[in-house]
Design a protein around this motif. Sequence first.
Motif: not given
Length: 146
Positions: A41-42, A45-46, A52, A55-56, A104, A108, A112
Amino acid sequence: MKMEPIEINEITGYWTFLRNIDWRDPWLIGLIFFHIFTTTTALLTRNRINFQVILFLTLLSMAYFSEPINEYAALNWKIFSKQQYFDSNGLFISTVFSMPILLNCMLLIGAWLYNSTQMMAQLKSAQMKQRSRKEAGIATEAKKTQ
């Protein structure tokens, strides 16, 4: 693999500890799939920064609450596990739960930072093009007035 409880004196190192875990336990397989799903998923969904960020923050919250999760799991391990893995030091939950989550989170953050450098490079390129057009326009006007 041993199906009986592991004595503390049997653990001579981290790899010994990992070898004594019954990785075929259904809840551990589910946890591994959860980590694979989270990583996928990470990666997929970049380009969706808002998702994100959620999620983070969710992953960091899960890592933050790993101690109460460990305590709850230590009291109720018979419901979902074949063995009692949840020690008071939190080695097991740190290994199978928190460490993959934090990896994970690092993934992320790395994505970023990469996106930020790409945007800064595009911005600088656009600024340089604008400056060169502006200078070309000034030079053209200077020739017209002569």
